[in-house]
Write a protein that holds these residues in place. Structure first.
Motif, mmCIF file in Angstrom:
data_model
loop_
_atom_site.group_PDB
_atom_site.id
_atom_site.type_symbol
_atom_site.label_atom_id
_atom_site.label_comp_id
_atom_site.label_asym_id
_atom_site.label_seq_id
_atom_site.Cartn_x
_atom_site.Cartn_y
_atom_site.Cartn_z
ATOM 1 N N ASP A 103 -28.529 61.004 144.641
ATOM 2 C CA ASP A 103 -28.975 60.202 143.504
ATOM 3 C C ASP A 103 -30.144 60.800 142.731
ATOM 4 O OD1 ASP A 103 -27.608 58.709 145.605
ATOM 5 O OD2 ASP A 103 -27.923 56.930 144.399
ATOM 6 N N ARG A 104 -31.166 61.296 143.403
ATOM 7 C CA ARG A 104 -32.408 61.689 142.729
ATOM 8 C C ARG A 104 -32.293 62.990 141.957
ATOM 9 N NH1 ARG A 104 -36.827 64.912 144.010
ATOM 10 N NH2 ARG A 104 -35.941 65.367 146.074
ATOM 11 N N THR A 105 -31.595 63.973 142.487
ATOM 12 C CA THR A 105 -31.646 65.318 141.898
ATOM 13 C C THR A 105 -30.339 65.790 141.274
ATOM 14 O OG1 THR A 105 -31.133 66.314 144.057
ATOM 15 C CG2 THR A 105 -33.466 66.061 143.491
ATOM 16 N N THR A 106 -29.292 64.973 141.302
ATOM 17 C CA THR A 106 -28.011 65.400 140.735
ATOM 18 C C THR A 106 -27.464 64.338 139.784
ATOM 19 O OG1 THR A 106 -26.366 64.442 142.262
ATOM 20 C CG2 THR A 106 -27.568 66.390 143.021
ATOM 21 N N THR A 107 -26.378 64.675 139.119
ATOM 22 C CA THR A 107 -25.709 63.719 138.239
ATOM 23 C C THR A 107 -24.736 62.831 138.999
ATOM 24 O OG1 THR A 107 -24.021 65.375 137.717
ATOM 25 C CG2 THR A 107 -25.916 65.232 136.240
ATOM 26 N N SER A 108 -24.641 63.023 140.316
ATOM 27 C CA SER A 108 -23.754 62.224 141.167
ATOM 28 C C SER A 108 -24.579 61.227 141.974
ATOM 29 C CB SER A 108 -22.973 63.142 142.108
ATOM 30 O OG SER A 108 -22.209 64.094 141.391
ATOM 31 N N ALA A 109 -23.903 60.471 142.808
ATOM 32 C CA ALA A 109 -24.565 59.485 143.656
ATOM 33 C C ALA A 109 -23.838 59.421 144.990
ATOM 34 C CB ALA A 109 -24.578 58.113 142.984
ATOM 35 N N GLY A 110 -24.517 58.840 145.986
ATOM 36 C CA GLY A 110 -23.907 58.661 147.289
ATOM 37 C C GLY A 110 -24.459 59.633 148.313
ATOM 38 N N PRO A 111 -24.073 59.456 149.578
ATOM 39 C CA PRO A 111 -24.601 60.292 150.656
ATOM 40 C C PRO A 111 -24.052 61.715 150.607
ATOM 41 C CG PRO A 111 -22.939 58.778 151.502
ATOM 42 C CD PRO A 111 -23.185 58.384 150.083
ATOM 43 N N VAL A 112 -24.920 62.666 150.887
ATOM 44 C CA VAL A 112 -24.505 64.067 150.975
ATOM 45 C C VAL A 112 -23.463 64.233 152.067
ATOM 46 C CG1 VAL A 112 -25.288 66.412 151.484
ATOM 47 C CG2 VAL A 112 -26.717 64.892 150.088
ATOM 48 N N ARG A 113 -23.665 63.564 153.194
ATOM 49 C CA ARG A 113 -22.782 63.699 154.356
ATOM 50 C C ARG A 113 -21.372 63.185 154.063
ATOM 51 N NH1 ARG A 113 -25.068 65.216 159.356
ATOM 52 N NH2 ARG A 113 -23.415 65.550 160.855
ATOM 53 N N GLY A 114 -21.205 62.439 152.972
ATOM 54 C CA GLY A 114 -19.881 61.927 152.645
ATOM 55 C C GLY A 114 -18.980 62.938 151.973
ATOM 56 N N LEU A 115 -19.526 64.102 151.592
ATOM 57 C CA LEU A 115 -18.754 65.115 150.877
ATOM 58 C C LEU A 115 -18.238 66.202 151.806
ATOM 59 C CD1 LEU A 115 -21.075 65.708 147.774
ATOM 60 C CD2 LEU A 115 -19.007 64.286 147.868
ATOM 61 N N ASP A 116 -17.141 66.833 151.404
ATOM 62 C CA ASP A 116 -16.732 68.094 152.002
ATOM 63 C C ASP A 116 -17.040 69.204 150.993
ATOM 64 O OD1 ASP A 116 -14.781 67.822 150.047
ATOM 65 O OD2 ASP A 116 -13.148 67.487 151.459
ATOM 66 N N LEU A 117 -16.705 70.448 151.336
ATOM 67 C CA LEU A 117 -17.046 71.559 150.451
ATOM 68 C C LEU A 117 -16.404 71.411 149.074
ATOM 69 C CD1 LEU A 117 -18.377 74.265 149.921
ATOM 70 C CD2 LEU A 117 -16.398 75.373 150.990
ATOM 71 N N ARG A 118 -15.177 70.946 149.030
ATOM 72 C CA ARG A 118 -14.501 70.786 147.741
ATOM 73 C C ARG A 118 -15.248 69.789 146.863
ATOM 74 N NH1 ARG A 118 -8.028 69.420 146.929
ATOM 75 N NH2 ARG A 118 -8.026 69.555 144.636
ATOM 76 N N GLY A 119 -15.691 68.685 147.460
ATOM 77 C CA GLY A 119 -16.454 67.706 146.702
ATOM 78 C C GLY A 119 -17.813 68.238 146.286
ATOM 79 N N TRP A 120 -18.440 69.022 147.165
ATOM 80 C CA TRP A 120 -19.756 69.599 146.869
ATOM 81 C C TRP A 120 -19.704 70.509 145.644
ATOM 82 C CZ3 TRP A 120 -24.587 68.666 148.190
ATOM 83 C CH2 TRP A 120 -25.556 69.642 147.977
ATOM 84 N N GLN A 121 -18.624 71.220 145.488
ATOM 85 C CA GLN A 121 -18.503 72.155 144.369
ATOM 86 C C GLN A 121 -18.426 71.450 143.020
ATOM 87 O OE1 GLN A 121 -15.073 74.314 145.781
ATOM 88 N NE2 GLN A 121 -16.326 75.871 146.785
ATOM 89 N N LYS A 122 -18.229 70.143 143.021
ATOM 90 C CA LYS A 122 -18.200 69.380 141.775
ATOM 91 C C LYS A 122 -19.566 68.792 141.426
ATOM 92 C CE LYS A 122 -13.384 68.040 142.623
ATOM 93 N NZ LYS A 122 -12.467 66.894 142.874
ATOM 94 N N VAL A 123 -20.510 68.855 142.340
ATOM 95 C CA VAL A 123 -21.846 68.288 142.119
ATOM 96 C C VAL A 123 -22.631 69.193 141.172
ATOM 97 C CG1 VAL A 123 -24.025 67.689 143.253
ATOM 98 C CG2 VAL A 123 -21.848 67.149 144.369
ATOM 99 N N ARG A 124 -23.434 68.570 140.316
ATOM 100 C CA ARG A 124 -24.296 69.326 139.411
ATOM 101 C C ARG A 124 -25.729 68.796 139.506
ATOM 102 N NH1 ARG A 124 -20.641 71.923 139.930
ATOM 103 N NH2 ARG A 124 -19.293 73.005 138.435
ATOM 104 N N LEU A 125 -26.672 69.728 139.601
ATOM 105 C CA LEU A 125 -28.080 69.358 139.632
ATOM 106 C C LEU A 125 -28.525 68.825 138.278
ATOM 107 C CD1 LEU A 125 -29.449 72.414 141.635
ATOM 108 C CD2 LEU A 125 -29.240 70.059 142.469
#
Length: 288
Positions: A103-125
């Motif tokens: 939530d604080r440092t990206t344009t996404s929300a939710g727990p980091v632990r809820g993502l896999d690598l594929r989901g992580w690659q869609k996150v943007r700071l």
């Protein structure tokens, strides 16, 4: 743009191709050491008497825990150690992120632990608007990417936010031949002891409140760096300095006045969100 300039900065200490070392990773694949290594990467033991660390890359000067921010801190040369935080995704991938949520440092929300690598690659700071310069909304890196980019070029400090990630972190560090140039930081003495047992450089950070009752001499046998809250009482900082732990650094030191105090009390390093400011400002009352 600052980020582009930093990424394009020339690499340091280039050596002939004959200086390249080839190491075998735990997976059995060949790993080619960067040209900057020469015969070996930079190590904790080679750091100067007073060491500056760019906390999260220097979070008052660059986007925290970003590849562009770390590259800028490295290119500017105002800190000898680059710090970043690590988290683990649900599939075991180790990534660079301080908070447990996006939530604080990206344009996404939710727990980091809820993502896999594929989901992580869609996150943007989401760089803070108050930062100097212009920064793009880049993807946050994985730990492997940061180790491959800066390992052997600078001493690195990583904080293991998820205790259950330590074995995976050790595997990544050992596979790259970086056991003497990557500090593994934690607030937990038990985790620092485990890092030491795994053959890693163990760093332990403590808050000002914890330092009131800490007995740092108990950790001298397995902690390589004590990372003390600069807001601690003078007596608590001095007790840490005299503990027998080889290096005592202070966090998070963002003004020259704060730096000058902890160095006068005997600390031999500062961890800062503003390493550029500190590097530009001479220390008052420095030893000749």
């Amino acid at each position: 743009m600052i980020a582009v300039i930093a990424l394009a900065a020339p690499l340091r200490r280039a050596v002939p191709l004959a200086g390249v070392a080839v190491l075998l990773s735990a997976s059995g694949l060949a790993f080619v050491a960067p040209l900057e290594w020469g015969s070996a990467p930079p190590t904790l033991d080679a750091l100067p008497r007073v060491t500056y660390t760019a906390h999260r890359g220097g979070a008052l000067e660059v986007p925290e825990n970003s590849m562009a921010g770390l590259a800028a801190a490295y290119g500017r040369g105002s800190a000898q150690v680059l710090d970043f935080d690590t988290r683990m995704l649900r599939d075991g991938t180790l990534v660079v992120m301080h908070d447990g949520t996006l939530d604080r440092t990206t344009t996404s929300a939710g727990p980091v632990r809820g993502l896999d690598l594929r989901g992580w690659q869609k996150v943007r700071l989401r760089p803070r608007a108050t930062l100097p310069g212009h920064w793009r909304a880049e993807r946050p890196p994985t730990v492997a990417e940061v180790l491959d980019r800066f390992g052997g070029r600078a001493v690195l400090m990583l904080e293991a936010k998820d205790p259950d990630s330590l074995t995976r972190l050790a595997r990544l560090i050992r596979a790259r031949g970086l056991t003497r140039s990557v500090l593994v930081n934690s607030n937990r003495p038990t985790l620092a002891h485990r890092a030491h047992q795994l053959g890693l450089i163990a760093q332990l950070w403590r808050s000002a409140r914890q330092m009131r009752t800490d007995r740092p001499a108990r950790w001298a046998g397995y902690v390589d760096v004590l990372d003390m809250d600069y807001r601690a009482r003078d007596a608590d900082l001095v007790r840490a300095v005299r503990s027998g732990v080889p290096r005592v650094w202070a966090h998070t030191v963002n003004t020259p006045r704060e730096r000058d105090r902890v160095l006068r009390l005997g600390c031999d390093g500062v961890i800062s969100d503003a390493p550029g400011l500190l590097a530009r400002t001479p220390q008052r009352g420095a030893m000749p």
